[in-house]
Write an enzyme that holds these catalytic residues in place. Structure first.
Site, short mmCIF file in Angstrom:
data_model
loop_
_atom_site.label_atom_id
_atom_site.label_comp_id
_atom_site.label_asym_id
_atom_site.label_seq_id
_atom_site.Cartn_x
_atom_site.Cartn_y
_atom_site.Cartn_z
N PRO A 2 0.74 -1.25 0.00
CA PRO A 2 0.00 0.00 0.00
C PRO A 2 0.77 1.30 0.00
O PRO A 2 0.84 1.94 1.02
CB PRO A 2 -0.71 -0.08 1.34
CG PRO A 2 0.27 -0.79 2.22
CD PRO A 2 1.20 -1.53 1.34
N GLU A 3 1.31 1.74 -1.07
CA GLU A 3 1.65 3.16 -1.17
C GLU A 3 0.77 3.70 -2.29
O GLU A 3 -0.03 2.95 -2.84
CB GLU A 3 3.15 3.36 -1.45
CG GLU A 3 4.02 2.90 -0.29
CD GLU A 3 5.52 3.12 -0.52
OE1 GLU A 3 5.88 4.19 -1.02
OE2 GLU A 3 6.31 2.22 -0.23
#
Length: 270
Positions: A2-3
């Site tokens: 999750p970026e």
DNA sequence: ACCCTCCTGTCA
DNA sequence: TGACAGGAGGGT
């Protein structure tokens, strides 16, 4: 996953799959996911799936033609995954934390480490993060410089602050600083105007390229219609300790900064 | 502005 | 067994 690029990829892939569908039921299997009360979901329509910072933002309307409704922000944190399965498909149960049953299919939320969060909002304004999206066209390097201001944090730590720029995480912070030629140890306030420009340019270049490649995926377990990015093949320094710098061939250095790994080339980044 | 912690899994 | 993993909120 999750970026910013991974979350953008999830939202883009999910939107066409779930848009227009009706919620049959939401079942939360991990009680720790429930902060506060969850609204009744049955009968609502999914109108859109977008990205808000590092969160996947769902909008639900009350009926097919109505615009008002509620928003759900799903934060994947370290190990969250949103997987779409059609009705015929049997789904894996390990680490399944929540299930949206929609008409003709289910949206499954898996999260090994259980750091992920669900947050409901009554208005779009409430969903908006404090920080600025680095891809937003309104942002320029002068504004970036103003935001950095007199911060005496090191620039790596500053880039990770979600109350300034949203969406950058540990991988892309290292990658961006390498592309910008700026040392992660530099005091943020010490950057000059030229460096603000190259920092913003590097940020956008890295993020756009990562989005184009559907983000970075490690430990690529066989997804059931999940995503598998390919940007890991383009990482210049992250996870490449002792490998040659792609620009000068000096060995890439790993060190710990704020209890997190930073990778850089001590020759190329000043 | 830092350190710890939440939680589970994998790797050396 | 200990270090480490894409994140961030809480306490000091």
């Amino acid at each position: 996953m999750p970026e910013l690029p991974e979350v953008e990829t999830v939202a883009r892939q999910l939107a066409p799959l779930v848009r227009g569908r009706t919620v049959v039921a939401l079942r939360v299997l991990d009680p720790s996911l429930k902060h506060g009360r969850f609204p009744r979901m049955a009968g609502r329509h999914v109108t859109d799936v977008t990205r808000s910072g590092k969160r996947v933002l769902f909008h639900f309307s009350r009926g097919p033609g109505r615009n008002e409704g509620i928003w759900l922000a799903v934060h994947l944190r370290m190990t969250g995954r949103l997987i779409w399965v059609d009705e015929a498909r049997r789904s894996e149960l390990a680490h399944l934390r929540a299930r949206f049953r929609l008409d003709r299919g289910s949206l499954l939320f898996y999260d090994t480490r259980r750091f992920g969060t669900f947050q409901f909002y009554q208005s779009f304004e409430e969903t908006e993060p404090e920080g600025v999206d680095p891809l937003s066209p309104g942002l320029n390097s002068r504004e970036l410089g103003r935001m950095i201001g007199k911060s005496n944090q090191n620039i790596k730590a500053w880039l990770l602050r979600q109350d300034r720029l949203v969406g950058l995480g540990n991988i892309y912070a290292s990658e961006i600083l390498f592309v910008a030629g700026i040392s992660p140890l530099r005091e943020a306030a010490s950057l000059n105007a030229a460096e603000h420009r190259s920092l913003l340019r590097a940020t956008r270049r890295v993020l756009r390229r990562a989005i184009k490649n559907c983000g970075t995926t490690f430990s690529d377990f066989q997804d059931t219609r999940g995503l598998t990015g390919s940007y890991q093949n383009y990482l210049t320094v992250y996870g490449r300790e002792r490998e040659p710098c792609p620009r000068c061939s000096a060995p890439v250095v790993r060190f710990v900064q704020q209890q997190r790994s930073t990778y850089h080339c001590a020759q190329c980044q000043k």
